[in-house]
Design a protein around this motif. Structure first.
Motif, PDB file in Angstrom:
ATOM      1  N   ASP A   1     -73.188  12.200   6.925  1.00 11.30           N
ATOM      2  CA  ASP A   1     -72.966  11.945   5.192  1.00 11.30           C
ATOM      3  C   ASP A   1     -73.463  10.822   4.780  1.00 11.30           C
ATOM      4  O   ASP A   1     -73.892  11.308   3.067  1.00 11.30           O
ATOM      5  CB  ASP A   1     -71.812  12.801   5.253  1.00 11.30           C
ATOM      6  CG  ASP A   1     -71.592  14.364   5.901  1.00 11.30           C
ATOM      7  OD1 ASP A   1     -72.013  14.905   5.909  1.00 11.30           O
ATOM      8  OD2 ASP A   1     -70.276  13.721   7.251  1.00 11.30           O
ATOM      9  N   VAL A   2     -72.715   9.948   4.925  1.00  9.72           N
ATOM     10  CA  VAL A   2     -72.861   9.020   4.010  1.00  9.72           C
ATOM     11  C   VAL A   2     -74.177   8.480   3.246  1.00  9.72           C
ATOM     12  O   VAL A   2     -74.786   8.537   2.329  1.00  9.72           O
ATOM     13  CB  VAL A   2     -72.272   8.092   4.666  1.00  9.72           C
ATOM     14  CG1 VAL A   2     -72.488   6.099   4.249  1.00  9.72           C
ATOM     15  CG2 VAL A   2     -71.016   7.222   4.819  1.00  9.72           C
ATOM     16  N   SER A   3     -75.165   9.109   4.823  1.00  5.95           N
ATOM     17  CA  SER A   3     -77.128   8.462   3.966  1.00  5.95           C
ATOM     18  C   SER A   3     -77.021   9.648   3.391  1.00  5.95           C
ATOM     19  O   SER A   3     -77.427   9.136   2.150  1.00  5.95           O
ATOM     20  CB  SER A   3     -77.617   8.107   5.815  1.00  5.95           C
ATOM     21  OG  SER A   3     -76.945   7.382   6.455  1.00  5.95           O
ATOM     22  N   THR A   4     -76.632  10.536   3.473  1.00  3.76           N
ATOM     23  CA  THR A   4     -77.157  11.660   2.566  1.00  3.76           C
ATOM     24  C   THR A   4     -76.456  11.694   1.338  1.00  3.76           C
ATOM     25  O   THR A   4     -77.212  11.161  -0.367  1.00  3.76           O
ATOM     26  CB  THR A   4     -76.099  13.148   2.710  1.00  3.76           C
ATOM     27  OG1 THR A   4     -76.887  13.879   4.482  1.00  3.76           O
ATOM     28  CG2 THR A   4     -76.506  14.358   2.187  1.00  3.76           C
ATOM     29  N   ILE A   5     -75.260  11.353   1.429  1.00  3.29           N
ATOM     30  CA  ILE A   5     -75.402  10.825  -0.383  1.00  3.29           C
ATOM     31  C   ILE A   5     -75.946   9.522  -1.113  1.00  3.29           C
ATOM     32  O   ILE A   5     -76.098   9.628  -2.100  1.00  3.29           O
ATOM     33  CB  ILE A   5     -73.495  10.001  -0.522  1.00  3.29           C
ATOM     34  CG1 ILE A   5     -72.833  11.246   0.375  1.00  3.29           C
ATOM     35  CG2 ILE A   5     -73.089   9.562  -1.205  1.00  3.29           C
ATOM     36  CD1 ILE A   5     -71.033  11.114   0.140  1.00  3.29           C
ATOM     37  N   ILE A   6     -76.289   8.820   0.175  1.00  3.70           N
ATOM     38  CA  ILE A   6     -77.121   7.615  -0.417  1.00  3.70           C
ATOM     39  C   ILE A   6     -78.585   8.353  -0.810  1.00  3.70           C
ATOM     40  O   ILE A   6     -79.658   7.626  -1.492  1.00  3.70           O
ATOM     41  CB  ILE A   6     -77.442   6.551   0.012  1.00  3.70           C
ATOM     42  CG1 ILE A   6     -75.842   5.572   0.431  1.00  3.70           C
ATOM     43  CG2 ILE A   6     -78.382   5.361   0.111  1.00  3.70           C
ATOM     44  CD1 ILE A   6     -76.113   5.095   1.697  1.00  3.70           C
ATOM     45  N   ARG A   7     -78.817   8.854  -0.282  1.00  2.33           N
ATOM     46  CA  ARG A   7     -80.441   9.798  -0.216  1.00  2.33           C
ATOM     47  C   ARG A   7     -80.531  10.816  -1.246  1.00  2.33           C
ATOM     48  O   ARG A   7     -81.167  10.567  -2.007  1.00  2.33           O
ATOM     49  CB  ARG A   7     -80.714  10.566   1.126  1.00  2.33           C
ATOM     50  CG  ARG A   7     -82.005  11.067   1.358  1.00  2.33           C
ATOM     51  CD  ARG A   7     -81.895  12.048   2.792  1.00  2.33           C
ATOM     52  NE  ARG A   7     -81.401  10.986   3.976  1.00  2.33           N
ATOM     53  CZ  ARG A   7     -82.705  10.676   4.577  1.00  2.33           C
ATOM     54  NH1 ARG A   7     -83.781  10.354   4.208  1.00  2.33           N
ATOM     55  NH2 ARG A   7     -81.919   9.910   5.131  1.00  2.33           N
ATOM     56  N   VAL A   8     -79.702  11.189  -1.313  1.00  7.94           N
ATOM     57  CA  VAL A   8     -79.227  12.088  -2.498  1.00  7.94           C
ATOM     58  C   VAL A   8     -79.295  11.528  -3.860  1.00  7.94           C
ATOM     59  O   VAL A   8     -80.468  11.186  -5.287  1.00  7.94           O
ATOM     60  CB  VAL A   8     -77.897  13.150  -2.640  1.00  7.94           C
ATOM     61  CG1 VAL A   8     -78.081  13.509  -3.894  1.00  7.94           C
ATOM     62  CG2 VAL A   8     -78.794  13.873  -1.328  1.00  7.94           C
ATOM     63  N   ALA A   9     -78.578  10.547  -4.070  1.00  8.90           N
ATOM     64  CA  ALA A   9     -78.601   9.138  -5.441  1.00  8.90           C
ATOM     65  C   ALA A   9     -80.296   8.774  -5.379  1.00  8.90           C
ATOM     66  O   ALA A   9     -80.467   8.542  -6.933  1.00  8.90           O
ATOM     67  CB  ALA A   9     -77.235   8.460  -5.241  1.00  8.90           C
ATOM     68  N   LEU A  10     -80.611   8.642  -4.075  1.00  2.07           N
ATOM     69  CA  LEU A  10     -81.694   7.595  -4.869  1.00  2.07           C
ATOM     70  C   LEU A  10     -82.538   8.827  -4.833  1.00  2.07           C
ATOM     71  O   LEU A  10     -84.226   8.367  -5.492  1.00  2.07           O
ATOM     72  CB  LEU A  10     -82.554   6.213  -3.934  1.00  2.07           C
ATOM     73  CG  LEU A  10     -81.193   5.431  -2.897  1.00  2.07           C
ATOM     74  CD1 LEU A  10     -81.466   4.862  -1.981  1.00  2.07           C
ATOM     75  CD2 LEU A  10     -81.076   4.809  -4.926  1.00  2.07           C
ATOM     76  N   THR A  11     -83.326   9.983  -4.414  1.00  2.94           N
ATOM     77  CA  THR A  11     -84.365  10.750  -3.926  1.00  2.94           C
ATOM     78  C   THR A  11     -83.951  11.530  -4.698  1.00  2.94           C
ATOM     79  O   THR A  11     -84.840  12.828  -5.202  1.00  2.94           O
ATOM     80  CB  THR A  11     -84.448  10.580  -2.849  1.00  2.94           C
ATOM     81  OG1 THR A  11     -83.941  11.887  -1.833  1.00  2.94           O
ATOM     82  CG2 THR A  11     -85.106   9.573  -2.438  1.00  2.94           C
TER      83      THR A  11
END
Ligand code: GLU
Length: 561
Positions: free
Chosen positions: A516-526
């Protein structure tokens, strides 16, 4: 043997000279001019002989691939002949368009028409409208042998004949209905002297009970009633009909295998008869069923009118790589291709033991999902340089925005295309070049679309916490492991666990897990929840863009809260 009925005319030679005064060459001359090819035993000579309509149907490409492979794999010859006897269907520039369509998919003819203005090979000309004197020599010869005659019937007279045939099982110009069949030489001469127009008809031996049997390489043994119609060989303007012209051409161009659409099966009795009456050695036939498409639980032909994917130009415009379309066509042509491909992963298609006899009798079923699948696979095996070069070629013609993005920084573009490429399990995101603008959109500020929708256990309040921590610790000098360790290190402070298993065992104890942490970063960046390697994306975006996108995301979630 053909036995003539009701013979009246005796001086066929005189009739032939009357009808064709200019023709001095004989079939023997042409036989000598176009001798049998000097090819090894078993070599097959095939052709593609389209009318120059400018429209290349997927079925053409399919049939053509079969003809091409048949010739190539036997060290034979594959030639292109243009059948332009029907001037109404002719479209300017059509030949080039059609040949380019073939060329895109690697079908390059050894011989015949190679552009609107160029032909190569010893058996030409390969454009029917340039072969009139050849057809006339064979027509004259048929007249001399009493196997063809001039017909002076007008359109009205032909209508009357048709009207008088009500109830006849066979309709058309034949037998007792063939009014001009038994004209005397003097009658013919008088009509010609008075300027009457004439067509040349085949003096067909009448046997309404007769049967023709032939072995089609795809469909097997076929039995049909013999042709009894005195078909037109030459129209009033001297132009041959397709039936006559193609027989002369297939013979003189020393074709061994005619591979064509099965709409011509209906004409087989006539074609077999023409070959016999012209004294030609018979050729082998493979009639290909139309490509089918599933619709509403049933099947129908892939249609030029209804289906954009019926046109070969569609695949070019969409940017399906040549290799993908060829692979897919092979899966449709021979059902054992896929097994062969699994066992011969990198072998060129030319090494596949293609077999005409394995072509589907009922019609290959076109399936876009399958093509996309095949193509994703093909593209996933390419290097980023290959993907770049091929998609750039496509973009220059069909997608100027992508071409411009590429041109700004080719190395960056290649690096973007290289993400998750070249490893054991390459991702399969791209099925055609037109997928690329969307696929790489977040790697360019010009095309990045913010989208902060989350999934899984990620919520806006968790996102704010994660992003605020990540923003401070992300360091583009880290290697992948160090970077991931940092992501894990964010977990505990925000109430998540770095261990997915642990989360699954006690979900109530945590806000979420490292995914979930990665998803948050992923969504913010992409702007997406699913992307290739996030580490590679982060590294390529660079610090400035990473910081900016995180700030924007934090601002968004704060506002939403
Ligand atoms: N010119 C014909 C067509 O366009 C080809 C027929 C043949 O291959 O014999 O359908």
């Amino acid at each position: 043997m053909y036995i003539d009925i009701g013979e009246i005319m005796t001086d066929y030679k005189a009739l032939a000279s009357l009808l064709f005064p200019q023709i001095t060459k004989t079939p023997d001359d042409y036989e000598a001019l176009y001798p049998p090819r000097n090819l090894k035993e078993g070599a097959r000579v095939t052709r593609f002989s389209p009318s120059p309509t400018g429209y290349l149907h997927f079925g053409h490409l399919f049939t053509c691939m079969a003809a091409y492979l048949t010739a190539k794999q036997t060290n034979g010859a594959f030639y292109v002949r243009i059948e332009d006897t029907d001037q109404k269907r002719k479209v300017d520039g059509a030949v080039e368009v059609m040949l380019n369509g073939l060329k895109t998919y690697g079908i390059i003819n050894d011989e015949g028409v190679i552009s609107d203005s160029t032909q190569i090979g010893d058996y030409g000309p390969y454009i029917q409208s340039q072969r009139e004197s050849i057809y006339h020599a064979y027509a004259k010869d048929l007249v001399e042998k009493g196997l063809a005659y001039p017909c002076f019937c007008s359109a009205e007279e032909l209508d009357e004949i048709r009207a008088a045939q009500d109830g006849e099982p066979i309709k058309g110009y034949y037998g007792k209905y063939a009014k001009c069949r038994n004209l005397t030489f003097d009658e013919v001469k008088a009509k010609i002297d008075s300027g009457s127009e004439w067509t040349l008809r085949l003096k067909t031996p009448v046997n309404t009970e007769g049967k023709v049997v032939f072995e089609d390489l795809i469909k097997g043994k076929i039995e049909m009633p013999e042709n009894v119609i005195d078909i037109v060989l030459l129209k009033a303007n001297g132009i041959p009909t397709y039936h006559f012209a193609h027989a002369v051409d297939d013979h003189l161009m020393r074709t061994t295998h005619v591979i064509r659409g099965d709409e011509w099966i209906a004409s087989m009795p006539l074609h077999i008869q023409l070959f016999k009456m012209l004294g030609f050695k018979s050729v082998k036939y493979a009639h290909v069923s139309p490509i089918m498409k599933e619709e509403n639980g049933g099947k129908r032909k892939l249609s030029k009118r209804k289906d954009p994917e019926a046109a070969v130009s569609y695949y070019i415009e969409q940017g399906f790589p040549q290799e993908s379309v060829c692979e897919y066509i092979l899966t449709l042509l021979n059902s054992n291709f896929e097994d062969w491909r699994r066992a011969n992963k990198t072998a060129p298609i030319s090494e596949f033991p293609f077999n005409l006899k394995k072509i589907s009798v009922s019609g290959a079923l076109f399936d876009m999902a399958k093509l996309i699948d095949v193509s994703k696979n093909v593209i996933s095996q390419m290097t980023s340089d290959e993907v770049f070069e091929k998609s750039n070629e496509w973009a220059k013609e069909f997608c100027p925005t992508l071409a411009r993005l590429y041109a700004n920084d080719e190395e960056y573009a290649k690096a973007v295309l290289n993400i998750d490429r070249g490893n054991k399990k390459p991702r399969k995101d791209i099925s055609k070049w037109s997928d690329i603008p969307d696929y790489i959109s977040y790697m360019y500020d010009e095309t990045f679309k913010e989208n902060y929708e989350l999934c899984g256990n990620a919520t806006p309040s968790l996102a704010i916490k994660v992003l605020e921590l990540y923003k401070d610790i992300v360091d583009l000098n880290d290697d992948k492991d160090a970077w991931f360790e940092k992501i894990k290190s964010i977990c505990a402070p925000v109430g998540c666990t770095p261990n997915v298993k642990e989360f699954k065992q006690e979900p109530d104890k945590f806000e979420g897990h490292v995914g979930d942490v990665s998803t948050i970063i992923r969504v913010a960046l992409t702007g997406r929840t699913n992307t290739p390697d996030l580490f590679a994306i982060t590294a390529l975006l660079g610090n400035e863009r990473v910081q900016k996108r995180i700030d924007n995301a934090i601002a968004f979630y704060k506002e939403e809260k």
